[in-house]
Design an enzyme around this catalytic site. Structure first.
Site, PDB file in Angstrom:
ATOM      1  N   TYR A 135      16.196 -37.633  24.468  1.00 31.78           N
ATOM      2  CA  TYR A 135      14.915 -37.904  23.609  1.00 31.78           C
ATOM      3  C   TYR A 135      14.100 -36.207  23.606  1.00 31.78           C
ATOM      4  O   TYR A 135      14.334 -35.473  24.861  1.00 31.78           O
ATOM      5  CB  TYR A 135      14.408 -38.590  24.884  1.00 31.78           C
ATOM      6  CG  TYR A 135      14.425 -39.456  24.061  1.00 31.78           C
ATOM      7  CD1 TYR A 135      13.526 -40.711  23.328  1.00 31.78           C
ATOM      8  CD2 TYR A 135      15.799 -40.729  25.249  1.00 31.78           C
ATOM      9  CE1 TYR A 135      13.826 -42.187  23.328  1.00 31.78           C
ATOM     10  CE2 TYR A 135      15.734 -41.934  24.825  1.00 31.78           C
ATOM     11  CZ  TYR A 135      15.068 -43.000  23.915  1.00 31.78           C
ATOM     12  OH  TYR A 135      15.265 -44.063  23.267  1.00 31.78           O
ATOM     13  N   TYR A 174      22.564 -42.737  26.049  1.00 33.19           N
ATOM     14  CA  TYR A 174      22.508 -42.574  27.170  1.00 33.19           C
ATOM     15  C   TYR A 174      21.678 -42.717  28.262  1.00 33.19           C
ATOM     16  O   TYR A 174      22.446 -44.129  29.226  1.00 33.19           O
ATOM     17  CB  TYR A 174      20.569 -41.549  26.955  1.00 33.19           C
ATOM     18  CG  TYR A 174      19.339 -42.572  26.856  1.00 33.19           C
ATOM     19  CD1 TYR A 174      19.478 -42.862  28.466  1.00 33.19           C
ATOM     20  CD2 TYR A 174      19.158 -43.039  25.495  1.00 33.19           C
ATOM     21  CE1 TYR A 174      18.173 -43.647  28.225  1.00 33.19           C
ATOM     22  CE2 TYR A 174      18.186 -43.958  25.890  1.00 33.19           C
ATOM     23  CZ  TYR A 174      17.795 -44.407  27.254  1.00 33.19           C
ATOM     24  OH  TYR A 174      16.499 -45.023  26.836  1.00 33.19           O
ATOM     25  N   ARG A 184      22.033 -46.658  28.500  1.00 25.31           N
ATOM     26  CA  ARG A 184      21.803 -47.842  27.276  1.00 25.31           C
ATOM     27  C   ARG A 184      22.417 -47.945  26.308  1.00 25.31           C
ATOM     28  O   ARG A 184      22.652 -46.466  25.459  1.00 25.31           O
ATOM     29  CB  ARG A 184      20.181 -47.047  26.862  1.00 25.31           C
ATOM     30  CG  ARG A 184      18.857 -46.808  28.181  1.00 25.31           C
ATOM     31  CD  ARG A 184      18.248 -48.602  28.677  1.00 25.31           C
ATOM     32  NE  ARG A 184      18.793 -50.036  28.212  1.00 25.31           N
ATOM     33  CZ  ARG A 184      18.101 -49.935  26.924  1.00 25.31           C
ATOM     34  NH1 ARG A 184      17.006 -49.559  26.385  1.00 25.31           N
ATOM     35  NH2 ARG A 184      18.167 -50.944  26.891  1.00 25.31           N
ATOM     36  N   HIS A 187      20.246 -46.939  21.283  1.00 27.61           N
ATOM     37  CA  HIS A 187      18.742 -48.289  20.427  1.00 27.61           C
ATOM     38  C   HIS A 187      17.246 -47.363  19.593  1.00 27.61           C
ATOM     39  O   HIS A 187      17.545 -45.423  19.879  1.00 27.61           O
ATOM     40  CB  HIS A 187      18.135 -49.193  21.517  1.00 27.61           C
ATOM     41  CG  HIS A 187      17.311 -48.447  22.815  1.00 27.61           C
ATOM     42  ND1 HIS A 187      18.613 -47.584  23.431  1.00 27.61           N
ATOM     43  CD2 HIS A 187      16.509 -48.000  22.795  1.00 27.61           C
ATOM     44  CE1 HIS A 187      17.842 -46.990  24.599  1.00 27.61           C
ATOM     45  NE2 HIS A 187      16.259 -46.928  24.141  1.00 27.61           N
ATOM     46  N   HIS A 189      13.064 -47.516  18.865  1.00 27.68           N
ATOM     47  CA  HIS A 189      12.335 -48.212  19.475  1.00 27.68           C
ATOM     48  C   HIS A 189      11.261 -48.667  18.645  1.00 27.68           C
ATOM     49  O   HIS A 189      11.390 -47.765  17.213  1.00 27.68           O
ATOM     50  CB  HIS A 189      11.859 -47.988  20.379  1.00 27.68           C
ATOM     51  CG  HIS A 189      12.360 -47.029  21.743  1.00 27.68           C
ATOM     52  ND1 HIS A 189      12.263 -47.996  22.897  1.00 27.68           N
ATOM     53  CD2 HIS A 189      13.302 -46.416  21.930  1.00 27.68           C
ATOM     54  CE1 HIS A 189      12.804 -47.404  23.686  1.00 27.68           C
ATOM     55  NE2 HIS A 189      13.099 -46.488  23.325  1.00 27.68           N
TER      56      HIS A 189
END
Lengths: 276, 189
Positions: A135, A174, A184, A187, A189
């Site tokens: 991110y 990640y 995780r 995905h 958000h």
């Protein structure tokens, strides 16, 4: 047995302790699943008290939410429009000088309310990791590369039929610090507004067939398998674009509304004149 | 009509900071403008520790009581009142909005600001309300509000802001434990 593991979880004071193994988390999740199946009452939203997701332990209300009829302001939603969001913000691959790395995807879907009415003219925001699972956020310490050509933030205003479309890059999975070797599933958000503020929601969209589904306590906090499946996009070859991008579809349903809808709700959001 | 099942929510996670907050998101009106009021407080977890990774949104009527319908929340011009605010809490769980007090409700009920809460570790959104202390002192305004009039004293208190000496409204949010904030659900009929 389940209660014992639950109590063990409470001993962990920091969500970043990473003390448990995946096997321990799996066992705890399996116990909750068994209890859910035995209870026999369908749940369609995530548990907010879900100890395998360590950070939830001290952050969930213990009292049931108070049922109430929405009053005045709650029957409406903030109004957003092209003044707020530029049409180009729905393409996450053109925000920098070059092309971002990774698998380019087109994501298309429709947002309706609980009565099947399109949610028109409302704000939809997405954010995500890059193709390497990193991110653009100062607190993300995962040693995967940042991509100078990818930020991972998109916005759109839904069309008259509740539709939206984003062009982006498929995010990578990640690691996180919930437990040892926790990962995780990939995905994106999603943040959405409906026609009334009670419908406000934030969720995560996943990709079909992810091997991390069974291991992820955030995804598994939705204890019902059919409900979980509602967060998984569908590969759609009709959206896939020749020599350009693969395509996925993902539709969302908000809760129902409590007031009689005006015509303007399904054309351009709320009336600019203020029908109320 | 057959009701469709709503899509499940999920946690906002830890990494919303580069995506959701926007410039002047916490300023529904400019700081120091006539009639402006500060609404501020701290968000706490079940240990009584401040939560540093929480996003709050507020939505409210304008000063004259009407429901705002102007675009422009995300790109503020400093003049248009959109009724919507968003802020991430700071490193010590603190938040501060600048807004106006909502005007009278059509039914004379106690005035409130609608609040929605997202946080890392919080698996779904939470709805609540902040009421103005002066309205809660007015028996008629309380009687006209179905929620306030039905809550026991101690729970009601979690929804009422405190008026500070400088006129600001102070309101803390406790996700769990002693003084746990009353959160709301809106059943469909």
């Amino acid at each position: 047995m389940v209660d014992e593991t639950f109590d063990d979880a409470r001993v962990i004071t920091s969500s970043d302790s990473a003390q448990s193994t995946q096997a321990e988390i799996n066992e705890q999740m399996a116990g909750i699943t068994r209890d859910y199946e035995a209870a026999g009452a369908e749940e369609t939203q995530p548990r907010i008290d879900y100890a395998p997701y360590r950070s939830s332990i001290l952050r969930h209300p213990t009292k049931a939410p108070r049922p109430v009829d929405p009053e005045s302001i709650e029957l409406w939603s903030p109004a957003f429009g092209q003044r707020d969001v530029h049409t180009l913000e729905s393409d996450l691959t053109i925000q920098h000088k070059g092309e971002p790395l990774g698998e380019r995807i087109i994501l298309r879907g429709k947002i309706v309310d609980g009565d099947g009415r399109p949610v028109a003219g409302q704000l939809l925001e997405i954010w995500q990791a890059n193709s390497a699972g990193r991110y653009v956020h100062k607190r993300d310490q995962h040693p995967a590369p940042l991509d100078p050509n990818f930020t991972g933030v998109g916005r759109a205003i839904t069309g008259a039929d509740g539709s939206y479309e984003f062009t982006t890059i498929k995010p990578g999975p990640y690691p996180w610090k919930n437990h040892f070797n926790a990962w995780r599933p990939a995905h994106i958000h999603f943040s959405l507004f409906g026609t009334q503020f009670t419908q406000r929601m934030i969720t995560q969209m996943y990709f079909p067939g992810d091997p991390l589904f069974a291991l992820d306590p955030i995804y598994q906090a939705i204890v019902d398998p059919a409900a979980r499946q509602r967060l998984v996009a569908t590969y759609d070859h009709d959206i896939t674009s020749h020599e350009w991008a693969t395509g996925y579809s993902f539709d969302l349903v908000l809760t129902g509304t409590h007031r009689t809808p005006f015509e303007t709700d399904t054309t351009a959001g709320q009336s600019p004149e203020g029908a109320h | 009509m057959t009701k469709l099942v709503a899509t499940p929510g999920q946690t906002i996670g830890p990494f919303y900071g580069f995506a959701l907050p926007f410039e002047r998101g916490e300023q529904l009106v400019p700081v120091g403008s006539p009639g402006s009021v500060r609404l501020h407080g701290t968000v706490y977890d079940g240990n009584g520790d401040p939560i540093p990774d929480c996003l709050l949104e507020i939505w409210q009527a304008a000063a004259d009581g009407t429901v705002p319908d102007a675009h422009g929340s995300l790109i503020r011009d400093g003049y248009t009142f959109t009724g919507f605010g968003r802020t991430a809490v700071d490193n010590v769980g603190g938040f501060s909005f600048t807004t106006v007090e909502p005007g009278p409700r059509p039914d004379g009920g106690a005035r409130f600001i609608s609040v929605v809460v997202f946080a890392r570790g919080l698996l779904n959104k939470l709805h609540t309300r902040v009421y103005l202390p002066e309205d809660v002192a007015d028996a008629d305004a309380v009687a006209a509000d179905a929620l306030l009039s039905s809550l026991p004293e101690n729970e009601r208190g979690t929804l009422i802001a405190t008026r500070e000496d400088d006129g600001a409204l102070r309101w803390d949010l406790r996700l769990q434990g002693e003084g746990e904030t009353v959160f709301l659900t809106y059943p469909e009929r």
